[in-house]
Design a protein around this motif. Structure first.
Motif, PDB file in Angstrom:
ATOM      1  N   THR A  19       1.101  -1.364   0.156  1.00 59.74           N
ATOM      2  CA  THR A  19      -0.282  -0.121  -0.092  1.00 59.74           C
ATOM      3  C   THR A  19       1.127   1.501  -0.491  1.00 59.74           C
ATOM      4  N   THR A  86      -7.561   2.722   7.276  1.00 62.03           N
ATOM      5  CA  THR A  86      -8.268   3.084   6.358  1.00 62.03           C
ATOM      6  C   THR A  86      -9.881   3.606   5.842  1.00 62.03           C
ATOM      7  N   HIS A  89      -9.749   7.480   4.244  1.00 57.64           N
ATOM      8  CA  HIS A  89      -9.490   7.438   2.548  1.00 57.64           C
ATOM      9  C   HIS A  89     -10.103   8.236   2.027  1.00 57.64           C
ATOM     10  N   HIS A  90     -12.224   9.020   2.757  1.00 56.49           N
ATOM     11  CA  HIS A  90     -12.517   9.927   2.245  1.00 56.49           C
ATOM     12  C   HIS A  90     -11.976  11.480   1.639  1.00 56.49           C
ATOM     13  N   ARG A 102      -7.619  11.736  -3.201  1.00 51.91           N
ATOM     14  CA  ARG A 102      -7.739  11.541  -1.606  1.00 51.91           C
ATOM     15  C   ARG A 102      -6.326  10.088  -1.158  1.00 51.91           C
ATOM     16  N   LEU A 104      -6.289   8.183   0.324  1.00 51.79           N
ATOM     17  CA  LEU A 104      -5.605   6.209  -0.595  1.00 51.79           C
ATOM     18  C   LEU A 104      -7.283   5.951  -2.062  1.00 51.79           C
ATOM     19  N   GLU A 108      -5.691   0.928  -3.170  1.00 54.74           N
ATOM     20  CA  GLU A 108      -4.902   0.426  -1.918  1.00 54.74           C
ATOM     21  C   GLU A 108      -5.912   1.451  -1.143  1.00 54.74           C
ATOM     22  N   TYR A 109      -7.075   1.513  -1.091  1.00 54.48           N
ATOM     23  CA  TYR A 109      -8.410   1.255   0.046  1.00 54.48           C
ATOM     24  C   TYR A 109      -8.367  -0.492  -0.388  1.00 54.48           C
ATOM     25  N   ASN A 110      -8.131  -0.658  -0.810  1.00 54.46           N
ATOM     26  CA  ASN A 110      -9.311  -2.217  -1.198  1.00 54.46           C
ATOM     27  C   ASN A 110      -7.731  -3.061  -0.568  1.00 54.46           C
ATOM     28  N   SER A 112      -5.742  -1.844   1.600  1.00 61.68           N
ATOM     29  CA  SER A 112      -6.022  -1.547   3.235  1.00 61.68           C
ATOM     30  C   SER A 112      -7.095  -2.407   3.909  1.00 61.68           C
TER      31      SER A 112
END
Length: 117
Positions: A19, A86, A89-90, A102, A104, A108-110, A112
């Motif tokens: 990540t 995580t 992320h927003h 953003r 993430l 990267e969000y997935n 994480s």
């Protein structure tokens, strides 16, 4: 049990390492826990595989209980920090910027989320 620790520790290590690191302090702790638990479980596995457990006068049941208890506490703390990362992320990467970049990305969000689980 030790082989499952090796497998899951390696997966966490790979996922966190892959990540982007928007908050290095939080994810640094996650990496420290994953790598340390992985190395210590290799040591435990080696002790049992090479027969040193018979030569060292230690209560191995108690040592195993303490090891797994400490590993649980550290992994739970690492889970909380990874999940906190995580959940951010927003938020925008730069607060003074007009772009919508953003902390993430979607990928990267997935990753994480997978590392948190």
């Amino acid at each position: 049990v030790f082989l499952s620790l090796q497998l899951f520790g390696t997966i966490v290590w790979i996922l966190v390492a892959s990540t982007g690191v928007p908050l290095p302090l939080l994810q640094g702790w996650v990496m420290f826990v994953a790598v340390t638990a992985w190395l210590l479980s290799i040591v435990f596995l080696s002790v049992f595989l090479f027969g040193y457990a018979n030569r060292i006068a230690v209560n191995w049941n108690q040592a195993d209980f303490i090891f797994h208890g400490a590993t649980f506490v550290f992994y739970f703390g690492a889970f909380l920090l990874q999940a906190a990362t995580t959940s951010l992320h927003h938020l925008p990467r730069k607060f003074n910027s007009t772009t919508q970049e953003r902390i993430l990305s979607g990928r990267e969000y997935n990753i994480s989320i997978a590392a948190s689980v």
